[in-house]
Scaffold this motif. Structure first.
Motif, short mmCIF file in Angstrom:
data_model
loop_
_atom_site.label_atom_id
_atom_site.label_comp_id
_atom_site.label_asym_id
_atom_site.label_seq_id
_atom_site.Cartn_x
_atom_site.Cartn_y
_atom_site.Cartn_z
N VAL A 163 0.86 -1.19 0.00
CA VAL A 163 0.00 0.00 0.00
C VAL A 163 0.89 1.24 0.00
CG1 VAL A 163 -1.76 1.28 1.27
CG2 VAL A 163 -1.83 -1.22 1.23
N HIS A 164 0.72 2.06 -1.00
CA HIS A 164 1.52 3.29 -1.12
C HIS A 164 0.63 4.47 -0.75
CE1 HIS A 164 4.86 5.67 -2.51
NE2 HIS A 164 4.00 6.44 -3.14
N THR A 165 1.08 5.30 0.16
CA THR A 165 0.26 6.40 0.63
C THR A 165 1.02 7.72 0.58
OG1 THR A 165 1.00 6.16 2.92
CG2 THR A 165 -0.93 4.88 2.26
N SER B 289 2.00 10.79 2.89
CA SER B 289 2.08 11.06 4.33
C SER B 289 1.47 12.42 4.64
CB SER B 289 3.53 11.01 4.79
OG SER B 289 4.23 12.14 4.31
N PRO B 290 1.14 12.67 5.91
CA PRO B 290 0.58 13.98 6.28
C PRO B 290 1.50 15.15 5.93
CG PRO B 290 0.23 12.42 8.04
CD PRO B 290 1.11 11.74 7.03
N THR B 291 2.82 14.93 5.93
CA THR B 291 3.74 16.01 5.58
C THR B 291 3.68 16.33 4.09
OG1 THR B 291 5.56 14.45 5.31
CG2 THR B 291 5.33 15.50 7.47
N GLU B 292 3.22 15.38 3.28
CA GLU B 292 3.08 15.59 1.84
C GLU B 292 1.70 16.10 1.46
OE1 GLU B 292 5.71 12.12 -0.18
OE2 GLU B 292 3.93 11.48 0.92
N ARG B 293 0.82 16.18 2.42
CA ARG B 293 -0.58 16.49 2.13
C ARG B 293 -0.74 17.78 1.34
NH1 ARG B 293 -5.50 16.68 2.04
NH2 ARG B 293 -7.13 17.54 3.28
N ASP B 294 -0.16 18.87 1.80
CA ASP B 294 -0.35 20.14 1.11
C ASP B 294 0.18 20.12 -0.33
OD1 ASP B 294 -1.78 21.24 3.16
OD2 ASP B 294 -0.05 22.19 4.09
N PRO B 295 1.44 19.73 -0.57
CA PRO B 295 1.87 19.73 -1.97
C PRO B 295 1.19 18.65 -2.81
CG PRO B 295 3.68 19.10 -0.51
CD PRO B 295 2.52 19.46 0.34
N PHE B 296 0.87 17.51 -2.21
CA PHE B 296 0.29 16.42 -2.98
C PHE B 296 -1.14 16.72 -3.40
CE2 PHE B 296 -1.65 12.20 -3.53
CZ PHE B 296 -0.75 11.66 -4.45
#
Length: 101
Positions: free
Chosen positions: A63-65, A67-74
């Protein structure tokens, strides 16, 4: 990516589809040595109540997710593509929908 030893316990994510018309939902995790054992554990743990339509197990490592730190740019909006947003277009005034042929 490291390979797990043969016969070692692995973590599996469990997805359940309660009935037709609904999507599979993540309901939890189990630990097992193979997919068959993971399905049995998932059945025993997550289908005690009700009669689900289907049950899936997926190795947690697969499962590839984001992360919360990537939330804004992603999940940031694509502001470099203004045509995707309604404010890019001017509102129609009365009579603007008629063609001048």
């Amino acid at each position: 990516m490291s390979r797990e030893a043969e016969g070692a316990m692995a973590s599996w994510e469990v997805f359940l589809r309660p009935r037709r018309g609904l999507a599979h939902q993540h309901v939890g995790s189990v630990r097992a040595v193979d997919p068959d054992m993971a399905l049995e554990h998932a059945r025993d743990l997550y289908t005690r109540r009700g009669d689900p339509l289907s049950l899936w197990v997926v190795r947690s490592a697969a499962v590839h997710t984001a992360s919360p730190t990537e939330r804004d740019p992603f999940f940031a909006n694509a502001r470099h593509k203004p045509y995707r947003y309604p404010e890019h277009f001017a509102p129609l005034a009365e009579g603007d929908d008629q063609r001048d042929d």
